[in-house]
Design an enzyme around this catalytic site. Structure first.
Site, short mmCIF file in Angstrom:
data_model
loop_
_atom_site.label_atom_id
_atom_site.label_comp_id
_atom_site.label_asym_id
_atom_site.label_seq_id
_atom_site.Cartn_x
_atom_site.Cartn_y
_atom_site.Cartn_z
N ASP A 1 21.08 -77.05 -44.47
CA ASP A 1 22.74 -75.67 -44.19
C ASP A 1 23.04 -76.06 -42.82
O ASP A 1 22.57 -75.91 -41.69
CB ASP A 1 21.72 -74.23 -44.77
CG ASP A 1 20.23 -73.97 -44.01
OD1 ASP A 1 19.22 -75.13 -43.64
OD2 ASP A 1 20.29 -72.78 -43.89
N ASP B 1 23.42 -79.14 -35.70
CA ASP B 1 21.70 -78.58 -35.98
C ASP B 1 22.55 -78.53 -37.32
O ASP B 1 23.56 -77.79 -38.09
CB ASP B 1 22.56 -77.03 -35.36
CG ASP B 1 20.83 -76.49 -36.04
OD1 ASP B 1 20.44 -77.25 -36.53
OD2 ASP B 1 20.77 -75.30 -35.47
N GLU C 1 16.76 -72.67 -43.32
CA GLU C 1 16.33 -72.43 -42.72
C GLU C 1 16.98 -71.83 -41.40
O GLU C 1 16.13 -71.32 -40.94
CB GLU C 1 16.11 -74.03 -41.75
CG GLU C 1 15.46 -73.84 -40.39
CD GLU C 1 15.99 -73.95 -39.18
OE1 GLU C 1 15.37 -73.72 -38.85
OE2 GLU C 1 17.40 -73.93 -39.46
N GLU C 2 18.66 -71.44 -41.79
CA GLU C 2 19.22 -71.04 -41.23
C GLU C 2 19.10 -69.71 -41.53
O GLU C 2 19.09 -68.85 -40.55
CB GLU C 2 20.36 -71.61 -40.99
CG GLU C 2 20.33 -73.04 -40.41
CD GLU C 2 20.65 -73.12 -38.71
OE1 GLU C 2 20.22 -72.04 -38.21
OE2 GLU C 2 20.82 -74.19 -37.94
ZN LIG Z 1 18.48 -76.40 -37.12
#
Ligand SMILES: [Zn+2]
Length: 381
Positions: free
Chosen positions: A89, A116, A150-151
């Site tokens: 994500d 990222d 994760e974000e």
């Molecule tokens: Zn990351």
């Protein structure tokens, strides 16, 4: 040491890796958009199957599906697996690509989620491919988790990550490195608190004395909250959002604040949580309610983590890399694994800059060396 062989194998494959990165960046994956996340997870599953992995899509009704893959599961050695953590994500909303598509400009490759961390997924694919094509068997089974949330703090993947970490020898986290390619051996813990104040509404002109101002109470609380910070030990506090009241001629019955907290130790995490939950109203008739807590524990430097970094540094030298380390105030899924006492090394993704910023990019030159590094870690650790 197979480092030079792996590096030689990776060097001519820079263009292939870039083309693969273009493919991944060109499919948007905002953390809360299941309609975009699920097809991406399915695509990744196909890619990892093609690399010889045993792949499972983990259905997730509360968010995007997650991906789990095993490699070298039939390794003869009866060793616990290496856990590899990545996420697909990004922080970028649907439609971002229309303004900022993937593009290469000189030594950099730009695009939402490039640094990222879609480039990290490319490194992992290249590492696994290189090992296979060179006939090199990883020292231990490889357990890959590529998650979809994760974000936003990993609400649906945390338990999966923790359960996987408990069985693992160590966790290698493919978040981007610090500037200069430094690996991350410590991360702050992250907390969030909401302070809700209840007062009593009244007409501001006719009988203000019957009211209790929630805004005034909040203003009294804020210095107390800020006083919980202790920057000398890394504890910082940010009252990042306040809201309150309805209109100027009404004594405000409600006010609230949202607070971000960062800590470097579990002791500080506990101190902060206790202090927030002990906040009491200072104005008669007002009440204070606090919710929240430390949701990512700090990733503290431990002897096992230090040893993992030292061995990684040795392996880096076989590739001509002088790897450094550092700490960051940002959290990642490595916080969860480290808090369980599992040796964790983070920052194994691609050098670059601009995480969560519009100039997000990777440094193309580093693709072969970072892929070779990851391959060597899978081979030797
Ligand atoms: Zn990351």
């Amino acid at each position: 040491m197979h480092g030079p062989n792996l590096l030689n194998w990776m060097n001519p494959r820079r263009a292939t890796m870039l083309a693969d990165l273009a493919t991944l960046v060109s499919a948007e994956t905002p953390s809360r958009d299941k309609t975009l996340l699920d097809p991406f997870a399915t695509m990744l599953a196909g890619r990892f199957q093609a690399l010889g992995g045993k792949v499972d899509l983990i259905d997730n009704s509360a968010g995007g599906n997650h991906l789990e893959a095993w490699f070298a599961a039939d390794a003869q050695l009866d060793l616990p697996p290496a856990l590899i953590l990545a996420h697909f994500d990004t922080v970028w909303p649907r439609g971002t690509l229309a303004d900022r598509p993937f593009r290469i400009d000189g030594p950099r490759a730009y695009g939402p989620g490039s640094y990222d961390m879609k480039a990290s997924i490319i490194l992992l694919e290249a590492a696994l491919t290189g090992l296979r094509e060179l006939g090199l068997t990883p020292r231990r089974p490889i357990h890959v988790l590529i998650t979809s949330d994760e974000e936003i703090g990993s609400p649906t993947s945390r338990s999966l990550i923790e359960a996987s970490a408990r069985d693992a020898a160590h966790a290698l986290v493919l978040e981007p490195p610090l500037p200069g390619g430094l690996l991350k051996t410590a991360r702050k813990g992250v907390g969030g608190f909401t302070i809700e104040i209840e007062g009593k509404a009244a007409h501001a002109g006719i009988e203000p004395e019957k009211g209790v101002s929630a805004i005034n109470e909040l203003v009294l609380q804020i210095p107390r909250i800020n006083a919980l910070a202790n920057p000398a030990v890394g504890t910082t506090i940010n009252v990042g959002l306040i809201e309150g009241g309805t209109t100027p001629n009404v004594v405000p019955a409600r006010a609230m604040a949202r607070v971000d907290v960062r800590v470097t130790t579990m002791d500080e995490a506990r101190r902060i949580e206790d202090a927030f939950h002990e906040l009491q109203a200072l104005t008669p008739g007002a009440s204070v309610q606090v919710t929240g807590g430390i949701n990512r524990p700090p990733m503290e430097r431990t002897p096992a983590g230090r040893d993992l970094f030292e061995r990684t540094r040795q392996i880096g030298r076989s590739l001509g890399l002088e790897l450094g380390e550092g700490s960051t105030g940002g959290g990642s899924d490595g916080n969860f694994t480290a808090a369980l006492g599992v040796a964790t090394l983070d920052g194994l993704g691609m050098p670059g800059a601009g995480a969560h910023a519009i100039d997000e990019h990777i440094l193309i030159e580093s693709l072969p060396e970072r892929a070779a590094l990851l391959a060597c870690l899978l081979l030797e650790l």
